[in-house]
Write a protein that holds these residues in place. Structure first.
Motif: not given
Length: 212
Positions: A6-15, A112-117, A122-128
């Motif tokens: 869910g976090s992964l999907r939410s992060g990608m949606l934010l991007v 985002f994938w690289y930073l999160n995975r 965290s998803a939020l940090s990866a987006v930031c």
């Protein structure tokens, strides 16, 4: 596991939402630019090439336009996209913005994938950490930014995509990151004939050291 997905999907949606908003803003900037200033010569030349390839694709077929795409100076990638998507593309100078935003989106998702995975952010940090690399100063410049139809930003975006996937090759034994890094190398070369020179300087020493 479900929470991580869910976090992964939410992060990608934010991007994705960020890139959509950036695209709308760049389109507005394009209108402002052409209302208040004289068009840059390079931008007009590329816009004319776009119109030529689009017209050729509609009148003589996609295959004919694709062949012509490789005979338009040192740039081919935008015209390949023009030929392939000619049935749905309008006769508009905004195509230059849309073509660039495709690679902004792929870069954002890859980062985002690289930073999160792999960096375990965290998803939020990866987006930031991802968004600043999609909104560097050059992105908003009237001369060469997303609102302008130029090739310099293409080179940055495609080489950045290549770099992210190359970094991922250090994190996994899968061949997929190698294939994607190679794909973006090819796309960068098609977008700018000088790309191999940059790639040789940036990645040559790394590859030689790694192979040794």
């Amino acid at each position: 596991m479900r929470s991580a997905f869910g976090s992964l999907r939410s992060g990608m949606l934010l991007v994705l939402l960020f890139v959509a908003a950036q695209t709308a803003y760049a389109m507005w900037l394009n209108h402002v630019l052409y209302e208040r200033f004289s068009p840059f010569f390079d931008s007009m030349a590329y816009a004319m090439d776009y119109a030529t390839i689009l017209t050729l694709a509609r009148e003589s077929g996609v295959w004919t336009a694709l062949r012509q795409s490789f005979h338009s100076g040192t740039v081919s990638l935008p015209w390949i996209l023009t030929a392939l998507f000619s049935p749905i593309l309008p006769m508009s100078r905004l195509a230059g913005t849309w073509f660039q935003e495709i690679w902004v989106l792929t870069l954002g998702l890859a980062l985002f994938w690289y930073l999160n995975r792999y960096r375990r952010l965290s998803a939020l940090s990866a987006v930031c950490y991802t968004l600043p690399l999609l909104a560097i100063r050059a992105v908003f410049m009237p001369n060469g930014g997303l609102s302008d139809f130029r090739m310099d930003l293409f080179l940055y975006l495609l080489l950045a995509n290549m770099t992210v996937w190359y970094l991922i090759t250090y994190e996994t034994k899968s061949v997929i990151p190698w294939a994607l890094s190679g794909l973006f190398l090819l796309l960068a070369t098609l977008a700018r004939a000088t790309a191999p020179a940059y790639i040789a300087v940036m990645f040559g020493p790394l590859l030689v050291t790694r192979l040794r």
